[in-house]
Motif scaffolding. Structure first.
Motif, PDB file in Angstrom:
ATOM      1  N   THR A  73     161.151  55.068  23.552  1.00 37.93           N
ATOM      2  CA  THR A  73     162.146  56.138  23.694  1.00 37.93           C
ATOM      3  C   THR A  73     162.302  56.561  25.147  1.00 37.93           C
ATOM      4  O   THR A  73     163.408  56.772  25.640  1.00 37.93           O
ATOM      5  CB  THR A  73     161.740  57.348  22.832  1.00 37.93           C
ATOM      6  OG1 THR A  73     161.612  56.939  21.471  1.00 37.93           O
ATOM      7  CG2 THR A  73     162.786  58.449  22.924  1.00 37.93           C
ATOM      8  N   ARG A 166     168.041  62.296  17.676  1.00 35.42           N
ATOM      9  CA  ARG A 166     166.737  61.976  18.259  1.00 35.42           C
ATOM     10  C   ARG A 166     165.602  62.435  17.345  1.00 35.42           C
ATOM     11  O   ARG A 166     164.588  61.739  17.206  1.00 35.42           O
ATOM     12  CB  ARG A 166     166.602  62.609  19.637  1.00 35.42           C
ATOM     13  CG  ARG A 166     165.319  62.228  20.369  1.00 35.42           C
ATOM     14  CD  ARG A 166     165.323  62.761  21.787  1.00 35.42           C
ATOM     15  NE  ARG A 166     166.288  62.045  22.608  1.00 35.42           N
ATOM     16  CZ  ARG A 166     166.002  60.957  23.307  1.00 35.42           C
ATOM     17  NH1 ARG A 166     164.771  60.451  23.272  1.00 35.42           N
ATOM     18  NH2 ARG A 166     166.913  60.375  24.042  1.00 35.42           N
ATOM     19  N   GLN A 169     165.335  59.978  14.637  1.00 36.49           N
ATOM     20  CA  GLN A 169     164.678  58.768  15.129  1.00 36.49           C
ATOM     21  C   GLN A 169     163.163  58.942  15.102  1.00 36.49           C
ATOM     22  O   GLN A 169     162.430  58.013  14.741  1.00 36.49           O
ATOM     23  CB  GLN A 169     165.151  58.458  16.549  1.00 36.49           C
ATOM     24  CG  GLN A 169     164.456  57.269  17.198  1.00 36.49           C
ATOM     25  CD  GLN A 169     164.730  55.967  16.489  1.00 36.49           C
ATOM     26  OE1 GLN A 169     165.887  55.614  16.284  1.00 36.49           O
ATOM     27  NE2 GLN A 169     163.684  55.254  16.100  1.00 36.49           N
TER      28      GLN A 169
END
Length: 265
Positions: A73, A166, A169
Motif C-alpha cells: 500500500t 482504502r 482494502q
C-alpha cells in the motif's frame, strides 16, 4: 486411525476452501492474484519469526502478512508499476523467508512442509485454528460485503456513498492474512494463492451474480479438496499439489461449460 487423520484432513481442507471462496472472488475481481502470492510467500518470514522467538505460528504469520500489505500500500502510489512491485516483493519475501529460516539456530525445519503443506499431519489444534480463522474471514466478508463490492466495482461511487475504498482494502488485507495463516500448514506458502484464485476463476464463467460466484467458488473448492484427497490416497501423491490439480481440472471444466452456455442478449 486412518479414519481419524483423513477426517481431520478433509475438515481442514473444507474450512480453508470455504474461507478462500468469497475472498478469492475479490482477489479475481480486483486483479490481485500477484498480491496473494506476495502475502503467501511472506508467510515464510512469519515461520522464521515464530521459530526464532518461540511464539505461535498463527499470529507471527498474520503480523508479517499485514506488514507486506502495508508495504504494498505504501509503495504502490510512488510511480511503481503494480505488477512489477508485487513481483519484486513476492520473490524477495520468499527468498528472505527461506534465508531467515536457515539462520534459526538449533532448529531443523522441513521447508517442504511450509512450501507445499502437509494436510495429513493436521492436528486437532490445527483444525480448531483453521476453522476459527475461516469463521473470522467469512464473518468479516459477510459484514463488509456490500461495501467491499461497491468499492471493488466503482471506487468513485463508493466514495460518493460514504464508503472509504482504502478502509475496505484493509479489510481484504486482514482477511487475506487470516487465510494465509490458517492455510500455510495445509497447502503451503507456494500453493495457498492457487486455492484463492482457481476456485473463483472456475466459478466465474458459470454464474451471473457476485453472490452466486462466491457460492460456486465454495463448491469448487470443497470438491477440489475432497477429490484431491481421494486421488492422493489412491495414487500415493503429495496431498497439497493433488488438491490444486483437482481444482485446476474443475477450472478447465468450468471454462468448457461456460463456453457452452447460451449468450445473454
Amino acid at each position: 486411525m486412518l479414519d481419524d487423520f483423513m477426517l481431520r484432513a478433509a475438515l481442514a481442507g473444507i474450512g480453508l476452501a470455504l474461507a478462500c471462496a468469497p475472498l478469492g472472488c475479490f482477489v479475481v475481481w480486483r486483479r490481485m492474484a500477484y498480491y496473494g502470492d506476495a502475502t503467501a510467500h511472506a508467510a515464510l518470514l512469519g515461520v522464521a519469526l515464530s521459530l526464532a522467538f518461540a511464539v505461535p505460528l498463527f499470529p507471527a504469520v498474520i503480523l508479517v502478512a499485514l506488514a507486506m500489505a502495508a508495504a504494498v500500500t505504501g509503495l504502490g502510489g510512488r510511480n511503481n508499476a503494480g505488477d512489477t512491485l508485487l513481483g519484486v516483493l513476492s520473490h524477495a519475501a520468499l527468498a528472505v523467508g527461506m534465508v531467515a529460516v536457515s539462520f534459526v539456530p538449533g532448529i531443523r525445519v522441513d521447508l517442504m512442509a511450509y512450501l507445499f503443506g502437509d494436510i495429513l499431519a493436521v492436528t486437532g489444534t490445527d483444525l480448531a485454528t483453521i476453522w476459527l480463522g475461516a469463521g473470522a474471514v467469512i464473518a468479516l466478508l459477510a459484514w463488509r460485503w456490500s461495501a467491499l463490492l461497491l468499492a471493488t466495482l466503482s471506487p468513485e461511487m463508493a466514495v460518493a456513498a460514504g464508503i472509504r475504498p482504502r478502509a475496505e482494502q484493509w479489510a481484504l488485507n486482514i482477511a487475506l492474512a487470516l487465510v494465509v495463516a490458517a492455510g500455510i500448514r495445509i497447502v503451503g506458502a507456494l500453493l495457498i494463492s492457487a486455492m484463492l484464485i482457481i476456485p473463483a476463476a472456475a466459478a466465474r464463467p458459470l454464474v451471473r451474480t457476485p453472490e452466486a460466484m462466491a457460492i460456486g467458488a465454495a463448491v469448487v473448492g470443497v470438491a477440489g479438496v475432497v477429490g484431491g484427497l481421494v486421488g492422493a490416497w489412491h495414487a500415493d501423491l503429495p496431498t497439497g499439489p493433488a488438491i490444486v490439480c483437482a481444482v485446476t481440472v474443475l477450472f478447465v471444466a468450468g471454462i468448457v461449460l461456460g463456453g457452452l452456455r447460451p449468450k445473454r442478449r
